[in-house]
Design a protein around this motif. Structure first.
Motif, PDB file in Angstrom:
ATOM      1  N   TYR A   1      17.844  16.025  18.400  1.00  0.00           N
ATOM      2  CA  TYR A   1      17.582  17.006  17.346  1.00  0.00           C
ATOM      3  C   TYR A   1      18.531  16.802  16.162  1.00  0.00           C
ATOM      4  O   TYR A   1      19.738  16.592  16.350  1.00  0.00           O
ATOM      5  CB  TYR A   1      17.716  18.427  17.903  1.00  0.00           C
ATOM      6  N   THR A   2      17.975  16.865  14.970  1.00  0.00           N
ATOM      7  CA  THR A   2      18.762  16.619  13.764  1.00  0.00           C
ATOM      8  C   THR A   2      19.358  17.909  13.209  1.00  0.00           C
ATOM      9  O   THR A   2      18.837  18.999  13.412  1.00  0.00           O
ATOM     10  CB  THR A   2      17.896  15.961  12.676  1.00  0.00           C
ATOM     11  N   TYR A   3      20.470  17.750  12.488  1.00  0.00           N
ATOM     12  CA  TYR A   3      21.140  18.897  11.874  1.00  0.00           C
ATOM     13  C   TYR A   3      21.554  18.557  10.450  1.00  0.00           C
ATOM     14  O   TYR A   3      21.608  17.386  10.054  1.00  0.00           O
ATOM     15  CB  TYR A   3      22.361  19.331  12.689  1.00  0.00           C
TER      16      TYR A   3
ATOM     17  N   LYS B   1      22.647  13.780  14.240  1.00  0.00           N
ATOM     18  CA  LYS B   1      21.855  14.186  15.399  1.00  0.00           C
ATOM     19  C   LYS B   1      22.753  14.680  16.510  1.00  0.00           C
ATOM     20  O   LYS B   1      23.875  14.202  16.688  1.00  0.00           O
ATOM     21  CB  LYS B   1      21.030  13.002  15.933  1.00  0.00           C
ATOM     22  N   GLU B   2      22.243  15.632  17.261  1.00  0.00           N
ATOM     23  CA  GLU B   2      22.840  16.043  18.526  1.00  0.00           C
ATOM     24  C   GLU B   2      21.740  15.918  19.566  1.00  0.00           C
ATOM     25  O   GLU B   2      20.780  16.681  19.557  1.00  0.00           O
ATOM     26  CB  GLU B   2      23.362  17.474  18.450  1.00  0.00           C
ATOM     27  N   GLY B   3      21.858  14.922  20.433  1.00  0.00           N
ATOM     28  CA  GLY B   3      20.751  14.594  21.307  1.00  0.00           C
ATOM     29  C   GLY B   3      19.623  14.024  20.470  1.00  0.00           C
ATOM     30  O   GLY B   3      19.825  13.100  19.677  1.00  0.00           O
TER      31      GLY B   3
ATOM     32  N   LEU C   1      24.645  24.384  15.951  1.00  0.00           N
ATOM     33  CA  LEU C   1      25.439  23.684  16.959  1.00  0.00           C
ATOM     34  C   LEU C   1      26.599  24.551  17.416  1.00  0.00           C
ATOM     35  O   LEU C   1      27.212  25.244  16.611  1.00  0.00           O
ATOM     36  CB  LEU C   1      25.985  22.370  16.389  1.00  0.00           C
TER      37      LEU C   1
ATOM     38  N   LYS D   1      26.943  23.791  11.643  1.00  0.00           N
ATOM     39  CA  LYS D   1      25.861  22.860  11.321  1.00  0.00           C
ATOM     40  C   LYS D   1      24.546  23.452  11.817  1.00  0.00           C
ATOM     41  O   LYS D   1      24.446  23.888  12.957  1.00  0.00           O
ATOM     42  CB  LYS D   1      26.138  21.496  11.950  1.00  0.00           C
TER      43      LYS D   1
ATOM     44  N   ASP E   1      24.656  19.369   7.618  1.00  0.00           N
ATOM     45  CA  ASP E   1      25.983  19.896   7.316  1.00  0.00           C
ATOM     46  C   ASP E   1      25.954  20.390   5.877  1.00  0.00           C
ATOM     47  O   ASP E   1      25.866  19.593   4.931  1.00  0.00           O
ATOM     48  CB  ASP E   1      27.036  18.808   7.493  1.00  0.00           C
TER      49      ASP E   1
ATOM     50  N   ALA F   1      24.220  22.260  23.761  1.00  0.00           N
ATOM     51  CA  ALA F   1      24.960  22.074  22.512  1.00  0.00           C
ATOM     52  C   ALA F   1      24.489  23.021  21.414  1.00  0.00           C
ATOM     53  O   ALA F   1      25.164  23.173  20.389  1.00  0.00           O
ATOM     54  CB  ALA F   1      24.822  20.631  22.033  1.00  0.00           C
ATOM     55  N   TRP F   2      23.337  23.665  21.632  1.00  0.00           N
ATOM     56  CA  TRP F   2      22.724  24.501  20.598  1.00  0.00           C
ATOM     57  C   TRP F   2      22.689  25.966  21.023  1.00  0.00           C
ATOM     58  O   TRP F   2      22.664  26.281  22.196  1.00  0.00           O
ATOM     59  CB  TRP F   2      21.294  24.037  20.327  1.00  0.00           C
TER      60      TRP F   2
END
Length: 258
Positions: free
Chosen positions: A67-69, A63-65, A257, A79, A71, A155-156
């Motif tokens: 929101y999922t990503y 996750k970033e914040g 990202l 990502k 790899d 970040a996005w």
């Protein structure tokens, strides 16, 4: 799943007591026990493994914040978000954006497009020739005009054409109808590097107030040939590639990202 790996600090402690404790035992929640000779243990640490969501059918790597990503093991390390901007899960279409706009709307046309004065020959930003408006030679979206950045956070961002090519080449693609029982069609990509998956719903694109169902996703780059067009991912049953479309069209956005 969490993997147990051992830290140098923990190792120093274990080494100190090695004359009294020959083995370290790790018991897991299924009752099994793993035994390690402390003389051969170098480090202990924890790492997160990719998690497959059974109810959504795609891989989540982190996750970033909020929101999922995923790899996908791509060479660049890029990502990708697991769902579209404006969506809450991979099978939702999300919002539609004109290129360079950061908010959805009811009608998508030159007359409603932010970066022109009502026609394709009156561009006010992102223009490379005077035939189509005021020249500024900008060919990549500024952060304030990037729908991913504006909606998901700094970040996005929207992907580049190079990142799209890497995504297409780095995965095996399959057109899926009624993905995971959702009733949604789209392209399922499986990484050639690590087997992780990404799903891109065929959310369509909007002209005026009409919606045409096929897969179109904006990229961050202006078309090299015409400043009235911007680059897109497009796909349908049996094909996935990149193209360009009029900037005023309403299309999906899948973030990466920074």
């Amino acid at each position: 799943m969490k993997k147990l790996i051992l830290s140098s600090l923990a190792m120093a402690s274990l080494a100190f007591a090695a004359h009294a404790v020959t083995y370290m035992r790790v018991k897991t929640d299924d009752g099994s026990v793993a035994k390690y000779d402390v003389e051969h243990v170098i480090e202990v640490y924890y790492t997160e493994e990719a998690e497959t969501l059974d109810d959504q059918g795609v891989t989540v790597s982190g996750k970033e914040g909020i929101y999922t990503y995923v790899d996908l093991g791509l060479e660049s390390g890029t990502k990708w978000a697991t769902y579209n901007v404006g969506a809450t899960k991979p099978t939702e279409y999300g919002d539609y954006f004109a290129w360079g706009e950061t908010w959805p709307k009811e009608e998508y046309s030159w007359s409603t497009y932010k970066w022109c004065k009502g026609s394709k020959s009156s561009m006010t930003k992102y223009c490379t020739t005077s035939d189509y408006g005021t020249v500024d030679n900008k060919t990549v979206l500024d952060a304030e005009d990037d729908a991913a950045t504006a909606n998901l956070g700094s970040a996005w961002r929207m992907p580049t054409t190079e990142e799209l090519r890497e995504l297409i080449d780095g995965c095996s693609w399959k057109w899926v109808e009624d993905f995971n029982g959702s009733g949604v069609n789209g392209q399922l990509g499986t990484s050639k590097a690590n087997g992780s998956t990404i799903f891109l719903p065929a959310a369509g694109r909007r002209f005026d107030t009409d919606l045409y169902y096929v897969g179109y996703y904006w990229l961050s780059s202006l078309s090299e040939s015409l400043p009235i067009d911007a680059c897109s991912l497009y796909f349908f049953d049996g094909s996935i590639d990149w193209s360009s479309n009029y900037r005023y069209c309403g299309q999906s956005v899948r973030a990466v990202l920074r």
